[in-house]
Write an enzyme that holds these catalytic residues in place. Structure first.
Site, mmCIF file in Angstrom:
data_model
loop_
_atom_site.group_PDB
_atom_site.id
_atom_site.type_symbol
_atom_site.label_atom_id
_atom_site.label_comp_id
_atom_site.label_asym_id
_atom_site.label_seq_id
_atom_site.Cartn_x
_atom_site.Cartn_y
_atom_site.Cartn_z
ATOM 1 N N ASP A 113 -40.611 27.717 -44.120
ATOM 2 C CA ASP A 113 -39.954 26.508 -43.632
ATOM 3 C C ASP A 113 -40.952 25.785 -42.726
ATOM 4 O O ASP A 113 -41.983 26.348 -42.342
ATOM 5 C CB ASP A 113 -38.686 26.900 -42.858
ATOM 6 C CG ASP A 113 -37.834 25.699 -42.453
ATOM 7 O OD1 ASP A 113 -38.035 24.607 -43.011
ATOM 8 O OD2 ASP A 113 -36.966 25.864 -41.579
ATOM 9 N N CYS A 128 -36.861 25.324 -48.020
ATOM 10 C CA CYS A 128 -35.654 24.493 -47.937
ATOM 11 C C CYS A 128 -35.972 23.000 -47.886
ATOM 12 O O CYS A 128 -35.058 22.181 -48.010
ATOM 13 C CB CYS A 128 -34.795 24.908 -46.749
ATOM 14 S SG CYS A 128 -35.658 24.895 -45.178
ATOM 15 N N HIS A 146 -27.665 27.600 -40.997
ATOM 16 C CA HIS A 146 -27.724 26.635 -42.113
ATOM 17 C C HIS A 146 -27.031 27.259 -43.332
ATOM 18 O O HIS A 146 -27.662 27.571 -44.345
ATOM 19 C CB HIS A 146 -29.182 26.305 -42.429
ATOM 20 C CG HIS A 146 -29.380 25.049 -43.209
ATOM 21 N ND1 HIS A 146 -28.328 24.282 -43.692
ATOM 22 C CD2 HIS A 146 -30.519 24.406 -43.610
ATOM 23 C CE1 HIS A 146 -28.811 23.241 -44.344
ATOM 24 N NE2 HIS A 146 -30.128 23.290 -44.301
ATOM 25 N N ARG A 158 -28.572 22.851 -53.948
ATOM 26 C CA ARG A 158 -27.790 22.438 -52.779
ATOM 27 C C ARG A 158 -26.514 21.720 -53.223
ATOM 28 O O ARG A 158 -25.449 21.904 -52.637
ATOM 29 C CB ARG A 158 -28.622 21.498 -51.890
ATOM 30 C CG ARG A 158 -29.802 22.115 -51.172
ATOM 31 C CD ARG A 158 -29.411 23.197 -50.194
ATOM 32 N NE ARG A 158 -28.419 22.762 -49.217
ATOM 33 C CZ ARG A 158 -28.639 21.950 -48.178
ATOM 34 N NH1 ARG A 158 -29.851 21.462 -47.969
ATOM 35 N NH2 ARG A 158 -27.682 21.641 -47.344
ATOM 36 N N ARG A 172 -23.576 17.703 -39.609
ATOM 37 C CA ARG A 172 -24.977 18.105 -39.514
ATOM 38 C C ARG A 172 -25.509 17.601 -38.177
ATOM 39 O O ARG A 172 -25.469 16.403 -37.902
ATOM 40 C CB ARG A 172 -25.795 17.493 -40.658
ATOM 41 C CG ARG A 172 -27.304 17.812 -40.597
ATOM 42 C CD ARG A 172 -28.017 17.056 -41.707
ATOM 43 N NE ARG A 172 -29.450 17.228 -41.672
ATOM 44 C CZ ARG A 172 -30.122 18.170 -42.316
ATOM 45 N NH1 ARG A 172 -29.455 19.068 -43.025
ATOM 46 N NH2 ARG A 172 -31.438 18.241 -42.249
ATOM 47 N N GLN A 175 -27.203 25.975 -47.139
ATOM 48 C CA GLN A 175 -28.515 26.256 -47.730
ATOM 49 C C GLN A 175 -28.547 27.670 -48.306
ATOM 50 O O GLN A 175 -29.162 27.909 -49.352
ATOM 51 C CB GLN A 175 -29.601 26.092 -46.669
ATOM 52 C CG GLN A 175 -31.010 26.357 -47.171
ATOM 53 C CD GLN A 175 -31.542 25.247 -48.045
ATOM 54 O OE1 GLN A 175 -31.485 24.080 -47.702
ATOM 55 N NE2 GLN A 175 -32.082 25.603 -49.208
#
Length: 342
Positions: free
Chosen positions: A230, A271, A134, A316, A107, A137
């Site tokens: 987001d 998210c 991502h 997740r 990440r 996700q």
């Protein structure tokens, strides 16, 4: 036989519609096993390196618990724990970690970094987030949609806010792959890069997905089965904050925008983390500075009955477990499942 064995999971466009659907469905299956307390140690005896250049709540927690549930040992390697990128190149780091670990999560910032890790480590590498994509996700998000609506193809997903970030990119491409109609509502200067749009349009030819980019937030959400937003300022982004907030306030997800869908069944996704109140230092500072009670989403809808953000957050874990088990677990997943599908 395992169709996915030893493959890396770096970006959504690398996978076919059938492969993405498999990972979503397998995630749903693993979620049920966990709820029923049925052990599923597909990675017994494996060791997983978790490389984090950026801070994290959900990604770190999900990879740690997923690895543990699967019988593997996760080892967290933060940006201050190893020489990564400072005294040792990404390529050298990849070779060393690949010789000791069975899989690597990354990440951080540059997509090039996760691509190099995959190329030079010799083990599966999973993208926990970069500035461009991502993908873990996405499996969680479309799991959540499938749990709610029972299917994916033909649904309409509206994303409003900063369309140029990794979430805008990933949602655009993944929805197009899965036959989900995707609307991006953003100011002109914050709409996705044309290269990303071209990838999505190419995928949509096969799936039948309808792609719409608009500057009108109400047009974006009209008829939508789900609204997604987001944070307006991405981690590490250097921008004029006042200009960004001013540009995006018309795209705030609130009761008025939710009503503009014209549907009672529309769900809300985010998210996370979300600036929906003043209970965070950053959120409080921004709200005081700009005299608003929330930023990208208001508290009443964030905590309202149509919000599935915490179900999405839990997913997740199951999504990441699906990806790890499929690519490293020596499962029986025959190629014939995917031969006739896009």
């Amino acid at each position: 036989m395992n169709h996915f064995q030893n493959k890396s999971f770096l970006k959504e466009i690398d996978f076919t519609t059938a492969e993405l659907n498999y990972l979503i469905d397998f995630g749903c299956h693993l979620k049920q096993l966990k709820k029923q307390h049925i052990p599923h140690p597909y990675l017994q005896g494996k060791s997983i390196a978790l490389l984090f250049e950026k801070t994290s709540t959900r990604t770190r927690s999900a990879f740690t618990v997923a690895a543990t549930d699967l019988g593997a040992h996760p080892e967290f390697l933060g940006k201050n724990d190893i020489q990564f990128g400072k005294k040792e190149s990404t390529i050298d780091t990849a070779k060393v970690l690949g010789s000791m670990f069975d899989g690597i999560e990354y990440r951080g910032f540059a997509q090039k970094t996760v691509e190099q890790l995959a190329t030079f480590s010799g083990v599966p590498v999973w993208n926990g987030l970069t500035d461009t994509w991502h993908p873990t996700q996405m499996i969680a998000d479309f799991m959540t949609l499938k749990e709610q609506f029972g299917q994916l193809k033909g649904l309409t997903l509206a994303y409003v806010g900063d369309g140029r970030n990794n979430m805008g990119n990933s949602l655009l491409v993944t929805a197009a792959k899965l036959g989900v109609n995707i609307r991006i509502g953003s100011p002109k200067e914050l709409q996705p890069d044309q290269k990303i749009v071209a990838l999505a349009k190419q995928a949509a030819v096969d799936s039948g997905s309808d792609i719409t980019l608009t500057t009108d937030p109400e047009a974006a959400v009209n008829g939508a089965d789900a609204i997604y937003t987001d944070v307006w300022i991405s981690m590490g982004e250097k921008i004029d904050v006042a200009a960004r907030v001013k540009a995006l306030l018309p795209y705030q997800v609130n009761a008025k925008l939710l009503a503009a869908t014209g549907k009672k069944t529309t769900i809300l996704l985010h998210c996370l983390p979300a600036y929906h109140d003043d209970q965070t230092e950053v959120g409080k500072s921004l709200e005081e500075q700009f005299n608003v009670s929330a930023l990208e989403i208001t508290d009443d809808v964030f905590n309202g009955p149509q919000s599935l953000v915490f179900q999405e957050a839990e997913n997740r874990l199951h999504a990441i477990k699906s990806i790890m088990a499929a690519t490293l677990g020596n499962l029986f997943i025959p190629d014939t499942l995917f031969n006739s599908a896009n």
